[in-house]
Design an enzyme around this catalytic site. Structure first.
Site, PDB file in Angstrom:
ATOM      1  N   ALA A 170       0.801  -1.225   0.000  1.00 34.73           N
ATOM      2  CA  ALA A 170       0.000   0.000   0.000  1.00 34.73           C
ATOM      3  C   ALA A 170       0.832   1.272   0.000  1.00 34.73           C
ATOM      4  O   ALA A 170       0.423   2.287  -0.557  1.00 34.73           O
ATOM      5  CB  ALA A 170      -0.946  -0.009   1.204  1.00 34.73           C
ATOM      6  N   THR A 196       0.179   5.193  -1.611  1.00 38.68           N
ATOM      7  CA  THR A 196      -0.211   6.319  -0.754  1.00 38.68           C
ATOM      8  C   THR A 196       0.359   7.633  -1.286  1.00 38.68           C
ATOM      9  O   THR A 196      -0.255   8.686  -1.129  1.00 38.68           O
ATOM     10  CB  THR A 196       0.260   6.109   0.697  1.00 38.68           C
ATOM     11  OG1 THR A 196       1.666   5.834   0.709  1.00 38.68           O
ATOM     12  CG2 THR A 196      -0.482   4.957   1.357  1.00 38.68           C
ATOM     13  N   HIS A 235      -3.909  -9.395  -5.104  1.00 39.42           N
ATOM     14  CA  HIS A 235      -5.242  -9.187  -4.544  1.00 39.42           C
ATOM     15  C   HIS A 235      -6.253  -8.697  -5.579  1.00 39.42           C
ATOM     16  O   HIS A 235      -7.320  -8.210  -5.228  1.00 39.42           O
ATOM     17  CB  HIS A 235      -5.157  -8.216  -3.359  1.00 39.42           C
ATOM     18  CG  HIS A 235      -4.322  -8.749  -2.236  1.00 39.42           C
ATOM     19  ND1 HIS A 235      -3.594  -7.940  -1.379  1.00 39.42           N
ATOM     20  CD2 HIS A 235      -4.091 -10.019  -1.822  1.00 39.42           C
ATOM     21  CE1 HIS A 235      -2.954  -8.685  -0.504  1.00 39.42           C
ATOM     22  NE2 HIS A 235      -3.237  -9.955  -0.753  1.00 39.42           N
ATOM     23  N   CYS A 262     -19.777 -10.282 -13.963  1.00 39.47           N
ATOM     24  CA  CYS A 262     -21.085 -10.812 -13.580  1.00 39.47           C
ATOM     25  C   CYS A 262     -20.872 -12.174 -12.930  1.00 39.47           C
ATOM     26  O   CYS A 262     -20.147 -13.021 -13.466  1.00 39.47           O
ATOM     27  CB  CYS A 262     -21.987 -10.941 -14.804  1.00 39.47           C
ATOM     28  SG  CYS A 262     -23.548 -11.791 -14.466  1.00 39.47           S
ATOM     29  N   CYS A 286     -22.886 -14.842 -15.673  1.00 36.34           N
ATOM     30  CA  CYS A 286     -22.436 -15.060 -17.055  1.00 36.34           C
ATOM     31  C   CYS A 286     -20.969 -14.703 -17.279  1.00 36.34           C
ATOM     32  O   CYS A 286     -20.394 -15.033 -18.311  1.00 36.34           O
ATOM     33  CB  CYS A 286     -23.311 -14.277 -18.033  1.00 36.34           C
ATOM     34  SG  CYS A 286     -23.073 -12.472 -17.980  1.00 36.34           S
ATOM     35  N   THR A 318       5.492  -1.852   2.088  1.00 37.55           N
ATOM     36  CA  THR A 318       4.667  -2.881   2.699  1.00 37.55           C
ATOM     37  C   THR A 318       5.170  -3.223   4.094  1.00 37.55           C
ATOM     38  O   THR A 318       6.380  -3.257   4.345  1.00 37.55           O
ATOM     39  CB  THR A 318       4.627  -4.166   1.840  1.00 37.55           C
ATOM     40  OG1 THR A 318       3.917  -5.183   2.545  1.00 37.55           O
ATOM     41  CG2 THR A 318       6.020  -4.668   1.512  1.00 37.55           C
ATOM     42  N   SER A 319       4.237  -3.471   4.988  1.00 36.48           N
ATOM     43  CA  SER A 319       4.574  -3.835   6.362  1.00 36.48           C
ATOM     44  C   SER A 319       4.902  -5.313   6.493  1.00 36.48           C
ATOM     45  O   SER A 319       5.363  -5.763   7.538  1.00 36.48           O
ATOM     46  CB  SER A 319       3.400  -3.492   7.294  1.00 36.48           C
ATOM     47  OG  SER A 319       2.212  -4.126   6.835  1.00 36.48           O
ATOM     48  N   ASN A 363      10.954   1.138   3.115  1.00 35.27           N
ATOM     49  CA  ASN A 363       9.680   1.359   3.798  1.00 35.27           C
ATOM     50  C   ASN A 363       9.882   2.445   4.847  1.00 35.27           C
ATOM     51  O   ASN A 363      10.962   2.575   5.418  1.00 35.27           O
ATOM     52  CB  ASN A 363       9.204   0.063   4.468  1.00 35.27           C
ATOM     53  CG  ASN A 363       7.720   0.093   4.777  1.00 35.27           C
ATOM     54  OD1 ASN A 363       6.895   0.408   3.917  1.00 35.27           O
ATOM     55  ND2 ASN A 363       7.362  -0.221   6.011  1.00 35.27           N
ATOM     56  N   ILE A 408       9.206   5.668  -0.774  1.00 37.87           N
ATOM     57  CA  ILE A 408       9.526   4.780  -1.881  1.00 37.87           C
ATOM     58  C   ILE A 408       9.683   5.570  -3.196  1.00 37.87           C
ATOM     59  O   ILE A 408      10.560   5.281  -3.992  1.00 37.87           O
ATOM     60  CB  ILE A 408       8.444   3.676  -2.023  1.00 37.87           C
ATOM     61  CG1 ILE A 408       8.806   2.698  -3.134  1.00 37.87           C
ATOM     62  CG2 ILE A 408       7.072   4.260  -2.258  1.00 37.87           C
ATOM     63  CD1 ILE A 408       9.919   1.743  -2.778  1.00 37.87           C
TER      64      ILE A 408
END
Length: 246
Positions: free
Chosen positions: A24, A28, A121, A129, A132, A195-196, A218, A236
């Site tokens: 994340a 940010t 993710h 949908c 379909c 990232t943590s 980080n 970063i």
């Protein structure tokens, strides 16, 4: 800091198969909120905890409330790639970077020009949908706020449209995982950024790295700091933006 940037530059110059693993913190700096920071989504109050709302069981049982949260908090418009995204795309174009593995769902790596991106993710830009399988873009989901029940439904069969994001209680896509593992295991340099490293199983992928240079960028400390060849606690975008591609 200048010494660390110089050391990072040397490692990049020596490497031919760099993989970037990001979270994340990469986005940010483009204005997308972090889930776990002080100002992140997990610190805000809703009728239900965010972890509950973005679970598969909640999506199935209460899609209207899911989409109320999803449209307000996870559909971010007007954002652009930052210096980190752009530098990674430049490294790939130069043949130095073989893949980006990301936990983010915003599509900013592709917007910057990266081609080989493993989205652990999923992505808010893809929606399907549930009956379909027809594809719908992010604008279709945003516009569903005007639907009578606030739920996006396929015009073809009226089934609910689901974002192609991995919700809590759902497993990661096997093809994406296998591709990410292969890229990391074949890399001669792994840069971990923004990232943590507390979200599993995604964070566990770094154990497949067998290369020469493990770099961690980080703003705060992580559980992998002690294992890295180089640790830089800074922005970063600032750090990667200072690297020359040559």
């Amino acid at each position: 800091m200048d010494e660390k940037i110089a050391e990072l530059q040397k490692m990049v110059d020596q490497s031919k198969r760099i993989v970037f693993f990001g979270g994340a913190g990469v986005s940010t700096e483009s204005g997308i909120p972090d889930f776990r920071s002080v100002d992140g989504l997990y610190q805000q109050k809703w009728k239900y905890p965010p972890e509950t709302i973005i679970s598969r069981s909640f999506f199935d049982a209460n899609p209207a409330e899911f989409y109320r949260f999803y449209r307000e908090k996870l559909i971010i418009t007007g954002v652009k790639p930052n210096a980190a995204h752009l530098k990674l795309a430049e490294l790939e174009q130069a043949g130095k970077l073989s893949a980006v593995v990301t936990q983010n769902i915003d599509g900013l790596h592709q917007a910057a020009g990266s081609k080989k991106v493993y989205e652990l993710h999923g992505s808010t830009l893809r929606n399907f949908c549930t009956k379909c399988g027809k594809f719908y873009d992010i604008d279709f989901i945003a516009a569903s706020k005007d639907a009578p029940d606030g739920i996006p439904r396929c015009p073809e069969d009226h089934a609910i449209v689901k974002p192609d994001v991995v919700l809590y209680e759902e497993g990661l896509d096997d093809n994406v995982i296998n591709g990410a593992v292969k890229a990391i295991s074949e890399a001669d340099m792994l840069i971990i950024g923004g990232t943590s490293l507390i979200v599993y199983p995604a964070a566990g992928l770094i154990r497949y790295f067998r290369g020469d240079h493990l770099v961690l960028i980080n703003k705060s400390e992580t559980q992998a700091d002690a294992s890295a060849n180089l640790v830089i606690h800074d922005s970063i975008g600032k750090v990667l933006g200072a690297i020359e591609v040559r």
